[in-house]
Scaffold this active site. Structure first.
Site, PDB file in Angstrom:
ATOM      1  N   SER A   1      52.943  36.516  32.114  1.00  0.00           N
ATOM      2  CA  SER A   1      53.787  37.564  32.665  1.00  0.00           C
ATOM      3  C   SER A   1      55.173  36.996  32.890  1.00  0.00           C
ATOM      4  CB  SER A   1      53.187  38.057  33.980  1.00  0.00           C
ATOM      5  OG  SER A   1      54.187  38.644  34.782  1.00  0.00           O
TER       6      SER A   1
ATOM      7  N   HIS B   1      26.742  52.931  33.087  1.00  0.00           N
ATOM      8  CA  HIS B   1      27.775  53.515  33.968  1.00  0.00           C
ATOM      9  C   HIS B   1      28.629  52.422  34.619  1.00  0.00           C
ATOM     10  CE1 HIS B   1      25.234  57.176  33.756  1.00  0.00           C
ATOM     11  NE2 HIS B   1      24.254  56.304  33.872  1.00  0.00           N
TER      12      HIS B   1
ATOM     13  N   LYS C   1      49.729  34.890  36.262  1.00  0.00           N
ATOM     14  CA  LYS C   1      49.018  35.765  35.327  1.00  0.00           C
ATOM     15  C   LYS C   1      48.622  35.064  34.034  1.00  0.00           C
ATOM     16  CE  LYS C   1      48.341  39.707  35.643  1.00  0.00           C
ATOM     17  NZ  LYS C   1      49.293  40.829  35.532  1.00  0.00           N
TER      18      LYS C   1
ATOM     19  N   GLU D   1      43.820  43.646  24.598  1.00  0.00           N
ATOM     20  CA  GLU D   1      44.465  44.930  24.916  1.00  0.00           C
ATOM     21  C   GLU D   1      45.109  45.553  23.680  1.00  0.00           C
ATOM     22  OE1 GLU D   1      46.041  44.683  29.419  1.00  0.00           O
ATOM     23  OE2 GLU D   1      46.681  43.057  28.134  1.00  0.00           O
TER      24      GLU D   1
END
Ligand code: ARG
Length: 465
Positions: free
Chosen positions: A281, A160, A287, A294
């Protein structure tokens, strides 16, 4: 204009196809990719026709060398693909007519585009399977290298996404090794059903010439010939199987991607992505984004889509060939390209990950991850597990209230929960916790070492690494 080429296809018509129809039915914008398979199939077919006395040796030679030079033209970028000629098969044939004249017309004896295209795709999928397996093997090797290099690191295992019990990082990585192992086996299994020669099935009923299909199978590297001509020209389940195996592989990759994305966040900070595999970024200079992970996660959607698309194309078409089946190709090509590039990019990403040992250890030793071990401790002192579970639950409640870790709780405090606790309760550590899970498939270092050795054997037996 290829009046002649198109006329060969449309001999029963007086009119030319409408321009829009030409574009609509054309597959050449994508099936040009099958040129190698198509030409190899045609060369084998010509050789078979001459061996069987159906065309002369001289004709076969002229056809074969014509086809070989067409292949060169395509490879050198000198070939002009024409949409009015529909597909790769007619484009090659038309060029052959231009090169060698009417002899070219003998090549299509005892053959149809239906068994021709089925052959081309089978050859393509066979190659795709071997490249896929090789990329998967390489990736498994990378996972294994990283697992071996970080053999002793204990991390929090999660359920979880809550810290659950300590596990070895190597054990965690070997879980992915196992998934990709099943993926390899799925592709290898798919190969068995792909490795069947459809050529010789003609348009649908077989052909009325004394052809030698076994010869074709040998020449083209198939281990079997198809047993039903209707099935052979209209079956695409081998493509569906490839796409299904690809979908499952991407699902596995996507899960790992998700973990790498989480782990590389400041919140986890378990790993650092190498700059070569990170993106930046355009607005936030601080970043360092995990775009490779992704995108692997995101591309999984498209791979599922390709599978659904072909399943849907096939579900309502009567026997035998129908033009709907031309829709098999774009999805297949996209799936192969996406899967191969994802596996390759991912291998690089994982290989260059920096593992933040200190931070992982901190996460593994923080919180109440040893609660199960405390319950097991009480069970060893004679309590039924359910009772032990409830006592440790109370203990956790108390510890949270006092903001203490288990090691900061005094023996007197322990005794408030149960008289069974003794000094040896302090010997419960993450090391002791993993070592205790010494069952087959468990995370004990002994088990994990054996699993690493087994995995290494699998990789070396496959000859990839
Ligand atoms: N381009 C077609 C396909 O990909 C080749 C087979 C065409 N056969 C036919 N009967 N029109 O399916």
């Amino acid at each position: 204009m290829n009046n002649k080429g198109q006329a060969r296809l449309r001999s029963r018509f007086q009119k030319k196809a409408d321009k829009l129809v030409e574009q609509y039915v054309a597959s050449i914008p994508f099936d040009w990719r099958l040129y190698r398979q198509d030409i190899a199939g045609s060369i084998a077919h010509a050789q078979m026709l001459t061996k069987q006395g159906i065309i002369s040796e001289n004709d076969a030679e002229v056809i074969t060398s014509g086809l070989a030079s067409i292949r060169d033209e395509i490879e050198q970028g000198k070939f002009e693909f024409k949409p009015e000629l529909e597909d790769i098969h007619m484009n090659v044939e038309n060029r052959l007519f231009k090169k060698i004249g009417d002899v070219a017309g003998k090549l299509h004896t005892a053959r149809s585009r239906n068994d021709q295209v089925a052959l081309d795709i089978r050859l393509f999928v066979k190659e795709a399977i071997s490249e896929t397996v090789s990329k998967l093997r390489n990736f498994q090797g990378v996972l294994l290298d990283v697992a071996e290099a970080n053999k002793n690191i204990i991390m929090p295992g999660y359920t979880h996404l809550q810290r659950a019990q300590p596990v070895l990082l190597a054990h965690h990585l070997l879980a992915y090794f196992a998934m990709f192992q099943r993926d390899v086996e799925r592709f290898q299994d798919c190969l068995k059903r792909t490795d069947v020669l459809p050529l010789g099935s003609g348009a649908l009923a077989g052909v009325a010439y004394p052809i030698d299909r076994e010869f074709l199978a040998r020449k083209l590297g198939f281990s079997q010939v198809s047993g039903n001509s209707l099935d052979a020209v209209s079956d695409r389940d081998f493509v569906i199987e490839y796409e299904a195996a690809a979908a499952i592989t991407m699902m596995h990759l996507s899960r790992l991607a998700e973990e790498i994305i989480l782990w590389s966040s400041d919140e986890f900070d378990f790993v650092e992505i190498d700059e070569a595999y990170a993106t930046s970024s355009s607005i936030m200079p601080q970043k360092k984004n995990p775009d490779v992970a992704e995108l692997a996660r995101g591309k999984t959607g498209r791979i599922y889509g390709n599978l659904m698309s072909l399943l849907t194309v096939m579900k309502g078409i009567p026997l035998a060939y129908n033009r709907d089946m031309q829709e098999d190709k774009e999805g297949l090509f996209d799936t192969v390209d996406t899967l191969l590039s994802s596996l390759e990019a991912f291998a690089g990403l994982v290989k260059t990950l920096k593992v933040n040992t200190a931070r992982i250890r901190e996460a593994a030793t923080g919180s109440y991850i040893l609660a199960t071990d405390l319950a097991d401790y009480l069970v060893n002192k004679g309590l039924p597990f359910r009772q032990a579970h409830s006592i440790v639950g109370k203990l956790v409640q108390y510890a949270i209230k006092k903001s203490k870790g288990f090691h900061e709780i005094s023996l007197d405090e322990y005794h408030m929960c149960s008289p069974l606790f003794d000094k040896d309760v302090y010997a419960i550590t993450v090391e002791a916790s993993v070592a205790a899970r010494d069952v087959a498939g468990g995370t004990a270092p002994k088990q994990v070492s054996a699993a690493l050795a087994r995995a290494r054997k699998v990789i070396s037996a496959s000859g990839e690494k």
